[in-house]
Design a protein around this motif. Structure first.
Motif, PDB file in Angstrom:
ATOM      1  N   PHE A  52      -9.671   0.632   9.520  1.00 58.04           N
ATOM      2  CA  PHE A  52      -8.518  -0.237   9.747  1.00 58.04           C
ATOM      3  C   PHE A  52      -8.903  -1.519  10.475  1.00 58.04           C
ATOM      4  O   PHE A  52      -8.285  -2.563  10.271  1.00 58.04           O
ATOM      5  CB  PHE A  52      -7.429   0.513  10.509  1.00 58.04           C
ATOM      6  CG  PHE A  52      -6.775   1.572   9.670  1.00 58.04           C
ATOM      7  CD1 PHE A  52      -6.107   1.219   8.502  1.00 58.04           C
ATOM      8  CD2 PHE A  52      -6.864   2.911  10.002  1.00 58.04           C
ATOM      9  CE1 PHE A  52      -5.521   2.183   7.700  1.00 58.04           C
ATOM     10  CE2 PHE A  52      -6.277   3.880   9.212  1.00 58.04           C
ATOM     11  CZ  PHE A  52      -5.613   3.522   8.058  1.00 58.04           C
ATOM     12  N   ILE A  53      -9.953  -1.451  11.326  1.00 64.07           N
ATOM     13  CA  ILE A  53     -10.344  -2.672  12.021  1.00 64.07           C
ATOM     14  C   ILE A  53     -10.947  -3.672  11.027  1.00 64.07           C
ATOM     15  O   ILE A  53     -10.722  -4.879  11.130  1.00 64.07           O
ATOM     16  CB  ILE A  53     -11.307  -2.350  13.186  1.00 64.07           C
ATOM     17  CG1 ILE A  53     -10.501  -1.670  14.309  1.00 64.07           C
ATOM     18  CG2 ILE A  53     -11.970  -3.607  13.718  1.00 64.07           C
ATOM     19  CD1 ILE A  53     -11.312  -1.214  15.481  1.00 64.07           C
ATOM     20  N   PHE A  89     -12.651   9.689   6.808  1.00 69.14           N
ATOM     21  CA  PHE A  89     -12.022   9.900   8.106  1.00 69.14           C
ATOM     22  C   PHE A  89     -12.678   9.032   9.189  1.00 69.14           C
ATOM     23  O   PHE A  89     -13.253   9.517  10.154  1.00 69.14           O
ATOM     24  CB  PHE A  89     -12.043  11.378   8.512  1.00 69.14           C
ATOM     25  CG  PHE A  89     -11.102  11.627   9.657  1.00 69.14           C
ATOM     26  CD1 PHE A  89      -9.755  11.292   9.538  1.00 69.14           C
ATOM     27  CD2 PHE A  89     -11.545  12.133  10.855  1.00 69.14           C
ATOM     28  CE1 PHE A  89      -8.871  11.474  10.581  1.00 69.14           C
ATOM     29  CE2 PHE A  89     -10.661  12.316  11.921  1.00 69.14           C
ATOM     30  CZ  PHE A  89      -9.335  11.989  11.779  1.00 69.14           C
ATOM     31  N   SER A 125       0.824  -1.209   0.000  1.00 73.94           N
ATOM     32  CA  SER A 125       0.000   0.000   0.000  1.00 73.94           C
ATOM     33  C   SER A 125       0.858   1.259   0.000  1.00 73.94           C
ATOM     34  O   SER A 125       0.412   2.323  -0.415  1.00 73.94           O
ATOM     35  CB  SER A 125      -0.914   0.011   1.233  1.00 73.94           C
ATOM     36  OG  SER A 125      -0.156   0.177   2.404  1.00 73.94           O
ATOM     37  N   THR A 160      -4.670  -3.192   2.938  1.00 76.98           N
ATOM     38  CA  THR A 160      -4.259  -1.995   3.678  1.00 76.98           C
ATOM     39  C   THR A 160      -4.471  -0.746   2.840  1.00 76.98           C
ATOM     40  O   THR A 160      -4.908   0.290   3.350  1.00 76.98           O
ATOM     41  CB  THR A 160      -2.782  -2.105   4.087  1.00 76.98           C
ATOM     42  OG1 THR A 160      -2.577  -3.384   4.685  1.00 76.98           O
ATOM     43  CG2 THR A 160      -2.401  -1.025   5.059  1.00 76.98           C
ATOM     44  N   ALA A 170     -10.015  -4.007   7.915  1.00 80.53           N
ATOM     45  CA  ALA A 170      -8.854  -4.629   7.265  1.00 80.53           C
ATOM     46  C   ALA A 170      -8.209  -5.641   8.204  1.00 80.53           C
ATOM     47  O   ALA A 170      -7.848  -6.752   7.784  1.00 80.53           O
ATOM     48  CB  ALA A 170      -7.843  -3.561   6.859  1.00 80.53           C
ATOM     49  N   ALA A 171      -8.095  -5.277   9.488  1.00 79.14           N
ATOM     50  CA  ALA A 171      -7.467  -6.179  10.457  1.00 79.14           C
ATOM     51  C   ALA A 171      -8.239  -7.489  10.551  1.00 79.14           C
ATOM     52  O   ALA A 171      -7.643  -8.569  10.629  1.00 79.14           O
ATOM     53  CB  ALA A 171      -7.387  -5.507  11.826  1.00 79.14           C
ATOM     54  N   ARG A 224      -6.666   2.459   3.889  1.00 84.50           N
ATOM     55  CA  ARG A 224      -6.141   3.826   3.929  1.00 84.50           C
ATOM     56  C   ARG A 224      -6.990   4.746   3.057  1.00 84.50           C
ATOM     57  O   ARG A 224      -7.251   5.896   3.423  1.00 84.50           O
ATOM     58  CB  ARG A 224      -4.689   3.848   3.433  1.00 84.50           C
ATOM     59  CG  ARG A 224      -3.755   3.112   4.355  1.00 84.50           C
ATOM     60  CD  ARG A 224      -2.366   3.021   3.783  1.00 84.50           C
ATOM     61  NE  ARG A 224      -1.643   4.290   3.948  1.00 84.50           N
ATOM     62  CZ  ARG A 224      -0.354   4.438   3.659  1.00 84.50           C
ATOM     63  NH1 ARG A 224       0.332   3.428   3.192  1.00 84.50           N
ATOM     64  NH2 ARG A 224       0.235   5.589   3.840  1.00 84.50           N
ATOM     65  N   PRO A 265     -11.006   6.228  10.988  1.00 81.43           N
ATOM     66  CA  PRO A 265      -9.858   5.338  11.186  1.00 81.43           C
ATOM     67  C   PRO A 265     -10.217   4.005  11.833  1.00 81.43           C
ATOM     68  O   PRO A 265      -9.762   2.962  11.369  1.00 81.43           O
ATOM     69  CB  PRO A 265      -8.914   6.150  12.075  1.00 81.43           C
ATOM     70  CG  PRO A 265      -9.730   7.267  12.618  1.00 81.43           C
ATOM     71  CD  PRO A 265     -10.825   7.527  11.652  1.00 81.43           C
ATOM     72  N   PHE A 266     -11.056   4.042  12.882  1.00 79.14           N
ATOM     73  CA  PHE A 266     -11.330   2.770  13.576  1.00 79.14           C
ATOM     74  C   PHE A 266     -12.046   1.764  12.689  1.00 79.14           C
ATOM     75  O   PHE A 266     -11.543   0.661  12.485  1.00 79.14           O
ATOM     76  CB  PHE A 266     -12.083   3.013  14.888  1.00 79.14           C
ATOM     77  CG  PHE A 266     -11.207   3.557  15.972  1.00 79.14           C
ATOM     78  CD1 PHE A 266     -10.256   2.736  16.571  1.00 79.14           C
ATOM     79  CD2 PHE A 266     -11.291   4.873  16.356  1.00 79.14           C
ATOM     80  CE1 PHE A 266      -9.417   3.226  17.559  1.00 79.14           C
ATOM     81  CE2 PHE A 266     -10.452   5.377  17.346  1.00 79.14           C
ATOM     82  CZ  PHE A 266      -9.516   4.553  17.946  1.00 79.14           C
TER      83      PHE A 266
END
Lengths: 229, 229
Positions: free
Chosen positions: B196-197, B190, B171, B179, B199-200, B183, B192-193
């Motif tokens: 990205f969670i 906007f 990425s 990822t 993706a996690a 992003r 983030p939680f």
């Protein structure tokens, strides 16, 4: 050859080393706590530690780093007004980097330490208790010194991976070696030269680490016999 | 409300997961293909064979993957003869550079894993092959490699999981892997939680599948080494 950017790279190196050292301190604390929790009698702590080590080791460093950096920023600014802080709070990328790398490698170290503790015969701690030592005393005097020796090979691996993952902090805007090399490469149009220099510096750190840890392992293993094939 | 944004972008995440899986598969296959002959050389007792391979694995394993990726992707453009060569369209594509850097990286780690497994071959297996008059090439193909590859399976499973996590670096050079998608979603909404969670969770799921696949492979091919119940 480096067009006067050598010092700039070395400054970046200082930040990278500081970052690695600070993260290691965080990781050691979390690792010991995690190992203790994994081996604890309480199902709650065992479960919590298991979730910690499994989730962190199952998700890429970069994703966690971006989550802490962007998410942490958001969370801090959500909480700040409730604490009477009215300005916008900027998270220092250094703190975010150290927190994330420490958090990630705490999970790896917890597993390393757990394995090392399990490898010490139970009779040793039992004998210490039978002599009247308390459980913490037995841990500190009997288990810990022996655990160090057994944990060194795993620790060495974890440390090398940690050092290399500090290269990622340039992504969240930290002025580390990678960032400095990028700036120098942009100015001189010689990216290969500068990234090669960064690679050489990393190689020097990792090679030195391996040599030092080899000596430490030898110092920690007096009287331990090895087989020679 | 924030989960709606994630749900709307779920197809994007699936595409990202597909890109991640393709990157992983290509890197692992190419890496393994290179690692098999290199491991045989690495395990050789002749200095002129093992020293060059050792230097290769030392350099690659001692430097961060990000540095290697930048050297290939940004670095090569420094040289006019590279930009002028017929291979330039290939070398200027992010996809090609990423796969190349990943494959070389995992090749070095896999080489050391396989070399370790080859060194652990019971001498009797090789002696038996020799005494039957097997030529060297046939012995390597029929005896040494099948036996060593099996013993290397658990370590190769670890390496596959580490490589999965390493693919997130794609990425950084603009590829839209898991990822990259996270992003992208984070910068558009906007969030983030959730971004990205999500993706996690994908990474955790893929890690789980990989671990299960390798466990099945082990029960199939390592049955003869399993402890007696």
């Amino acid at each position: 050859m480096l067009h006067g950017y050598g010092w700039s790279l070395l400054e970046g190196l200082r930040l990278t080393l500081g970052m690695a050292g600070a993260s290691l301190a965080v990781a050691l604390l979390l690792g010991l706590a995690g190992a203790a929790a994994r081996l604890s009698r309480s199902a709650f702590w065992r479960g919590l530690a298991l979730i910690y080590t499994t989730v962190v080791r199952g998700v890429p460093d970069l994703v966690l780093m971006l989550l802490v950096f962007y998410g942490g920023q958001l969370a801090v600014n959500e909480i700040a007004p409730h604490l009477g802080i009215d300005e916008y709070v900027d998270i220092d990328p250094f703190v975010a980097g150290v927190a994330t790398i420490g958090f990630i490698f705490g999970a790896y170290l917890a597993e390393t330490f757990r394995g090392a503790i399990l490898a010490i015969p139970l009779g040793q701690a039992e004998a210490a208790r039978a002599f009247g030592m308390s459980a913490p005393q037995a841990f500190r005097r009997i288990v810990l010194p022996q655990m160090v020796r057994l944990a060194i090979p795993g620790f060495a691996n974890n440390w090398l991976v940690l050092v290399k993952s500090t290269a990622l902090v340039s992504v969240i805007g930290l002025n580390d070696m990678m960032q400095k090399a990028g700036q120098a490469a942009g100015a001189t149009r010689e990216p290969f030269t500068f990234y090669l220099a960064v690679g050489a510096l990393y190689l020097a750190i990792t090679t030195l680490s391996v040599l030092v840890l080899r000596v430490v392992e030898k110092r920690c293993s007096p009287g331990v016999r090895a087989i020679h094939l | 409300m924030s989960l709606d944004a994630i749900a709307d972008n779920l197809p994007l995440y699936l595409q990202g997961a597909w890109t991640t899986l393709r990157l992983l598969a290509m890197a692992l296959l190419l890496g393994l293909a290179g690692a098999i002959p290199l491991a045989v050389l690495r395990a050789s007792s002749k200095r002129r064979w093992w020293v060059p391979v050792w230097v290769f694995t030392w350099v690659i394993r001692g430097t961060p993957l990000l540095v290697q990726l930048f050297l290939v992707y940004y670095g090569l453009a420094q040289f006019a003869w590279v930009r002028g060569s017929v291979a330039w369209p290939l070398l200027s594509s992010a996809w090609f550079c990423t796969v190349a850097a990943f494959a070389v990286n995992t090749c070095a780690y896999t080489t050391e894993i396989l070399a370790g497994a080859i060194r652990a071959t019971p001498p009797g297996e090789v002696e038996a092959a020799r005494s039957l008059g097997m030529p060297w090439g046939l012995m390597v193909r029929r005896i040494l490699l099948p036996s060593a590859l099996r013993r290397a399976l658990p370590a190769c499973g670890n390496e596959a999981v580490l490589m999965l996590h390493a693919t997130s670096l794609a990425s950084i050079v603009t590829l839209l892997d898991l990822t990259g998608v996270a992003r992208d979603v984070n910068s558009r909404f906007f969030l983030p939680f959730p971004a990205f969670i999500t993706a996690a969770l994908f990474y955790l799921a893929i890690t789980g599948v990989l671990v299960a696949l390798f466990r099945r492979a082990e029960t199939r091919w390592l049955r003869h080494l399993a402890p007696i119940r």
